[in-house]
Write a protein that holds these residues in place. Sequence first.
Motif, PDB file in Angstrom:
ATOM      1  N   VAL A  34       0.779  -1.274   0.020  1.00 26.05           N
ATOM      2  CA  VAL A  34       0.064  -0.091  -0.073  1.00 26.05           C
ATOM      3  C   VAL A  34       1.123   1.095   0.044  1.00 26.05           C
ATOM      4  O   VAL A  34       0.564   2.050  -0.649  1.00 26.05           O
ATOM      5  CB  VAL A  34      -0.834  -0.008   1.235  1.00 26.05           C
ATOM      6  N   GLY A  38       1.128   3.907  -3.138  1.00 26.22           N
ATOM      7  CA  GLY A  38       0.955   5.452  -2.913  1.00 26.22           C
ATOM      8  C   GLY A  38       2.016   6.001  -3.168  1.00 26.22           C
ATOM      9  O   GLY A  38       1.934   7.335  -3.889  1.00 26.22           O
ATOM     10  N   LYS A  41       1.955   6.352  -6.877  1.00 31.82           N
ATOM     11  CA  LYS A  41       0.931   7.044  -7.507  1.00 31.82           C
ATOM     12  C   LYS A  41       1.227   8.815  -7.455  1.00 31.82           C
ATOM     13  O   LYS A  41       0.885   9.649  -8.128  1.00 31.82           O
ATOM     14  CB  LYS A  41      -0.435   7.030  -6.681  1.00 31.82           C
ATOM     15  N   LEU A  42       1.790   9.154  -6.058  1.00 36.18           N
ATOM     16  CA  LEU A  42       2.522  10.647  -6.294  1.00 36.18           C
ATOM     17  C   LEU A  42       3.548  10.686  -7.247  1.00 36.18           C
ATOM     18  O   LEU A  42       3.406  12.123  -7.559  1.00 36.18           O
ATOM     19  CB  LEU A  42       2.893  10.644  -4.814  1.00 36.18           C
ATOM     20  N   TRP A  48      -1.000   5.652 -13.495  1.00 34.00           N
ATOM     21  CA  TRP A  48      -2.301   5.240 -12.849  1.00 34.00           C
ATOM     22  C   TRP A  48      -3.570   5.597 -13.400  1.00 34.00           C
ATOM     23  O   TRP A  48      -4.663   4.907 -13.279  1.00 34.00           O
ATOM     24  CB  TRP A  48      -2.290   5.433 -11.349  1.00 34.00           C
ATOM     25  N   ASN A  71      -5.263   9.696  -3.729  1.00 34.02           N
ATOM     26  CA  ASN A  71      -5.501   8.175  -3.391  1.00 34.02           C
ATOM     27  C   ASN A  71      -3.911   8.039  -2.902  1.00 34.02           C
ATOM     28  O   ASN A  71      -3.802   7.052  -1.918  1.00 34.02           O
ATOM     29  CB  ASN A  71      -5.812   7.558  -4.595  1.00 34.02           C
ATOM     30  N   GLY A  72      -2.985   8.503  -3.605  1.00 35.76           N
ATOM     31  CA  GLY A  72      -1.633   8.359  -3.522  1.00 35.76           C
ATOM     32  C   GLY A  72      -1.561   8.580  -1.842  1.00 35.76           C
ATOM     33  O   GLY A  72      -0.724   7.795  -1.027  1.00 35.76           O
ATOM     34  N   TRP A  73      -1.869   9.974  -1.252  1.00 38.44           N
ATOM     35  CA  TRP A  73      -1.475  10.256  -0.038  1.00 38.44           C
ATOM     36  C   TRP A  73      -2.220   9.582   0.978  1.00 38.44           C
ATOM     37  O   TRP A  73      -1.585   9.260   1.948  1.00 38.44           O
ATOM     38  CB  TRP A  73      -1.966  11.917   0.066  1.00 38.44           C
ATOM     39  N   LEU A  74      -3.508   9.056   0.794  1.00 40.45           N
ATOM     40  CA  LEU A  74      -4.169   8.319   1.586  1.00 40.45           C
ATOM     41  C   LEU A  74      -3.435   6.909   1.805  1.00 40.45           C
ATOM     42  O   LEU A  74      -3.134   6.244   2.749  1.00 40.45           O
ATOM     43  CB  LEU A  74      -5.640   7.939   1.063  1.00 40.45           C
ATOM     44  N   GLU A  75      -2.911   6.293   0.630  1.00 37.97           N
ATOM     45  CA  GLU A  75      -2.261   4.899   0.766  1.00 37.97           C
ATOM     46  C   GLU A  75      -1.097   5.212   1.378  1.00 37.97           C
ATOM     47  O   GLU A  75      -0.508   4.336   2.116  1.00 37.97           O
ATOM     48  CB  GLU A  75      -2.025   4.596  -0.927  1.00 37.97           C
ATOM     49  N   VAL A  76      -0.295   6.130   1.164  1.00 36.45           N
ATOM     50  CA  VAL A  76       0.812   6.642   2.053  1.00 36.45           C
ATOM     51  C   VAL A  76       0.820   6.445   3.588  1.00 36.45           C
ATOM     52  O   VAL A  76       1.282   5.616   4.378  1.00 36.45           O
ATOM     53  CB  VAL A  76       1.606   7.859   1.622  1.00 36.45           C
TER      54      VAL A  76
END
Length: 140
Positions: A34, A38, A41-42, A48, A71-76
């Motif tokens: 995850v 993330g 994605k960032l 993506w 979504n990337g920030w949330l996954e990080v």
Amino acid sequence: MSLLRASVAATADRIAARSPRPGTLARLGLGGMVLLAGVHKLADPAAWTVYVVDWVAPLLVVSPTTFMLANGWLEVAFGLALLLDRYTAFASLVAAVSLSATCVYLAVVWVTTGLFGDVLARDVGLAGLAWAVFVGAVRR
């Protein structure tokens, strides 16, 4: 042949005795995946956005790139929570629900366009891993 089998079994036993518990390995694997997803994605949201098919883009409230960045920030954040074993039940539940929803979406895209079947196959396994981590966290 039985000597080889006994040697392999003894080696496996020694490795297992020194290894972390299966739930810890699962949590670390999920957290790492995850977190890295993330970060990627960032770093490269355009890589993506290819997963956002034409009929989905109008349903997003933001552009596909902005969606991937958020979504990337949330996954990080959730990946770090899993790696640090903080809020594990919540973080793994979010991952499990997100991955399960992604699987449903990918299945629809795969059936209708033939795209992303390989990603669907992988994400089914990751969703199962996330649900296993969630169940383990809730049971502790």
